[in-house]
Scaffold this motif. Sequence first.
Motif, mmCIF file in Angstrom:
data_model
loop_
_atom_site.group_PDB
_atom_site.id
_atom_site.type_symbol
_atom_site.label_atom_id
_atom_site.label_comp_id
_atom_site.label_asym_id
_atom_site.label_seq_id
_atom_site.Cartn_x
_atom_site.Cartn_y
_atom_site.Cartn_z
ATOM 1 N N THR A 157 0.676 -1.222 -0.084
ATOM 2 C CA THR A 157 -0.005 -0.046 -0.066
ATOM 3 C C THR A 157 0.964 1.063 -0.046
ATOM 4 N N PRO A 158 0.423 2.437 -0.497
ATOM 5 C CA PRO A 158 1.112 3.747 -0.396
ATOM 6 C C PRO A 158 1.672 3.793 1.030
ATOM 7 N N GLY A 159 2.702 4.512 1.244
ATOM 8 C CA GLY A 159 3.333 4.942 2.463
ATOM 9 C C GLY A 159 3.690 6.244 2.622
ATOM 10 N N HIS A 160 4.430 6.703 3.322
ATOM 11 C CA HIS A 160 5.291 8.105 3.441
ATOM 12 C C HIS A 160 6.437 7.964 2.517
ATOM 13 N N GLY A 161 6.072 7.918 1.176
ATOM 14 C CA GLY A 161 7.145 8.132 0.010
ATOM 15 C C GLY A 161 7.751 6.953 -0.339
ATOM 16 N N TYR A 162 7.119 5.645 0.165
ATOM 17 C CA TYR A 162 7.667 4.499 -0.266
ATOM 18 C C TYR A 162 6.435 3.299 0.153
ATOM 19 N N PRO A 163 6.397 2.240 -0.623
ATOM 20 C CA PRO A 163 5.228 1.210 -0.345
ATOM 21 C C PRO A 163 5.553 0.569 0.856
ATOM 22 N N ARG A 164 4.436 0.120 1.458
ATOM 23 C CA ARG A 164 4.310 -0.634 2.592
ATOM 24 C C ARG A 164 3.712 -2.109 2.581
ATOM 25 N N LEU A 165 4.095 -2.916 3.365
ATOM 26 C CA LEU A 165 3.434 -4.072 3.148
ATOM 27 C C LEU A 165 2.161 -3.980 3.708
ATOM 28 N N ASN A 166 1.132 -4.656 2.901
ATOM 29 C CA ASN A 166 -0.352 -4.563 3.383
ATOM 30 C C ASN A 166 -0.747 -5.718 4.163
ATOM 31 N N TRP A 167 -0.644 -5.530 5.551
ATOM 32 C CA TRP A 167 -0.651 -6.533 6.571
ATOM 33 C C TRP A 167 -1.989 -7.522 6.433
ATOM 34 N N ALA A 168 -3.287 -6.698 6.013
ATOM 35 C CA ALA A 168 -4.463 -7.189 5.791
ATOM 36 C C ALA A 168 -4.424 -8.414 4.564
ATOM 37 N N PHE A 169 -3.588 -7.772 3.347
ATOM 38 C CA PHE A 169 -3.531 -8.742 2.380
ATOM 39 C C PHE A 169 -3.034 -9.987 2.945
ATOM 40 N N LEU A 170 -1.694 -9.952 3.633
ATOM 41 C CA LEU A 170 -1.190 -11.164 4.114
ATOM 42 C C LEU A 170 -2.012 -11.985 4.874
ATOM 43 N N PHE A 171 -2.797 -11.373 5.995
ATOM 44 C CA PHE A 171 -3.734 -12.063 6.811
ATOM 45 C C PHE A 171 -4.649 -12.820 6.054
ATOM 46 N N LYS A 172 -5.292 -12.233 5.015
ATOM 47 C CA LYS A 172 -6.259 -12.788 4.468
ATOM 48 C C LYS A 172 -5.921 -13.898 3.566
ATOM 49 N N ASN A 173 -4.737 -13.788 2.874
ATOM 50 C CA ASN A 173 -4.405 -14.813 2.194
ATOM 51 C C ASN A 173 -3.687 -15.939 2.920
ATOM 52 N N ARG A 174 -3.263 -15.645 4.213
ATOM 53 C CA ARG A 174 -2.993 -16.860 4.976
ATOM 54 C C ARG A 174 -4.152 -17.771 5.313
ATOM 55 N N ARG A 175 -4.993 -17.298 5.818
ATOM 56 C CA ARG A 175 -6.406 -17.658 6.174
ATOM 57 C C ARG A 175 -6.816 -18.606 4.886
ATOM 58 N N ARG A 176 -6.729 -17.940 3.756
ATOM 59 C CA ARG A 176 -6.949 -18.879 2.480
ATOM 60 C C ARG A 176 -5.965 -20.026 2.309
ATOM 61 N N LEU A 177 -4.771 -19.885 2.634
ATOM 62 C CA LEU A 177 -3.991 -20.997 2.509
ATOM 63 C C LEU A 177 -4.251 -22.063 3.496
ATOM 64 N N GLU A 178 -4.548 -21.666 4.717
ATOM 65 C CA GLU A 178 -4.773 -22.932 5.634
ATOM 66 C C GLU A 178 -6.178 -23.446 5.409
ATOM 67 N N GLU A 179 -7.051 -22.722 4.874
ATOM 68 C CA GLU A 179 -8.338 -23.323 4.318
ATOM 69 C C GLU A 179 -8.145 -24.298 3.344
ATOM 70 N N ASN A 180 -7.297 -24.072 2.477
ATOM 71 C CA ASN A 180 -6.934 -24.908 1.500
ATOM 72 C C ASN A 180 -6.328 -26.284 2.108
ATOM 73 N N TRP A 181 -5.340 -26.157 3.198
ATOM 74 C CA TRP A 181 -4.665 -27.391 3.667
ATOM 75 C C TRP A 181 -6.036 -28.029 4.357
ATOM 76 N N LEU A 182 -6.731 -27.466 4.966
ATOM 77 C CA LEU A 182 -7.958 -27.862 5.739
ATOM 78 C C LEU A 182 -8.731 -28.791 4.846
ATOM 79 N N HIS A 183 -9.182 -28.189 3.771
ATOM 80 C CA HIS A 183 -9.971 -28.882 2.645
ATOM 81 C C HIS A 183 -9.323 -29.775 1.752
#
Length: 546
Positions: free
Chosen positions: A42-68
């Motif tokens: 995501t845009p930051g103060h003059g530089y891009p920053r990691l989107n933690w919400a994006f990482l969290f959401k996709n980690r959940r998706r990955l764990e759901e893939n393992w579960l199913h």
Amino acid sequence: MGGMPGMMSDDDEMYPTPQQRPSAVTTGYTDPPLAIQPTLTTPGHGYPRLNWAFLFKNRRRLEENWLHNRCTPFQIPHPHYSHEGHRECIYTIQYSPKWLCSGSRDRTIRIWNIKTRRLRSEPLVGHDGSVLCLQFDESPDQDVIISGSSDASVIVWRFSTGEKLQTIPKAHDESVLNLRFSKKWLVTCSKDKLIKIWNRQPLETSDVDYPWHSKLLFGPQGAPPNHPHHPQYQPTWSIQDPAASAGLGLQNPFGSAYSTFRGKSTAVPKALAAYTAVQTLKGHVAAVNAIQLHGDEIVSASGDRVIKLWNLKTGACEKTFLGHQKGIACIQFDGKTIVSGSSDQTIRVFDRDTQAETATLRGHGSLVRTVQATKNKIVSGSYDETVRIWRFNEDTENWEPGAVLQQAITPLPTNPNGNANHAQLQMAALQQFQANAAVNPGAVQMHQVQLAGPGLAGAIAAAQLLPNNPPPPPPPVPQQQQAAAAAVAAAATNAPATGGGAHRVFKLQFDARWIICCSQDTRIVGWDYAADDEGVIEASRFFLGG
């Protein structure tokens, strides 16, 4: 704000006529439009920053893939480049985020680019027997592959170029079955029942890691403390050079290959070249099939049905773990928990501190040849041609059986442009999952942990002194557990045949995204739990472990 009468206000300067003045509705700030799809940064103060919400959401998706068990099977080499593959079965693999190394019965080591699934360069040739084990570290300060073979040799290679750096031609008297290394030490084990420790860097007597306790170099008691660099050295005399002794017959105790200390001749401590054997660990009475190195501790598994914990520095066996009813083929150790697989078709979990067996995992129909573990997953591979996933339920604090994967996957169909169609990949994964559902689902027996009291300590000591004695029989199984075991056996009896032994699993590794394994097949088979989801693939670069 209005000014004094007859003076122009700030608003009048900016907006000379009332028609140009904005209303309250039009002065509100409007956010820029959001991206249609969340992105990694995501845009930051003059530089891009990691989107933690994006990482969290996709980690959940990955764990759901393992579960199913939503995954996409793949193979190495890519089907379009099958000519790059090994010529015979593959005994060992290890992979990192970018590279995979494999060792085969065809006596070669091959390095693969995981993204393209193609061979990086020409195979590494040097062993005269099957390559049974290997480990690599591609980091610039290491840049090394170390491999062991049925020809009893160990070879050190430069990872980046494939150059052979060093060969230990007779590392053991028989096949080198497994090896592990750290930045300081290499540990090997063999069919000759021995474990050996080798220094990876030259050692001077002044180095803190110098092996003063080595029985191999200095005899049963280790090096005597009469050397000035010995940690227990206490000077009691001055050492004179014989040339300056004025004919008194004095001898420099460090002037020859041996010195005498308390009436015993001992090898003089001296500088050690890299890859010198500094310890030999004796205690197993059958082939040592697997080892793990964690800090200054080594855990070994043997065909004698015993697991041993060793101190790397002293060479002493500190603990022995009993439980398996047949030879042990594989082991995993993280400093706290030991996970092992055996010919008794079980996976057992031990607590390092108490030596207690905390869980027994049953489901495989043959030898459990390979196992990897994290805090919440165990993945095991067997000669029954399946890979099994076991999950730790944090709510019940129990291990539970999960998906079962068939190692023998069918080559995927391709479309005219040469790429596997996404729908076909998904259908292949679905068919594989449906086939796996019919296989024995597995069962887990959790054990009540008790601290090792005097009785258990005595039994362990006896086992160390008399390793030929079989381990004590297991406690009687409650009637309910007997019924559950009978149901599992019935399910296994009705399970479909697994292919007659053409795809026995030899080695596997897994992380947050992949399971990859090798077998009697000449292909390396994997399952990608990102399941072609671009967001999960992008985020998986930041997920470690399983």
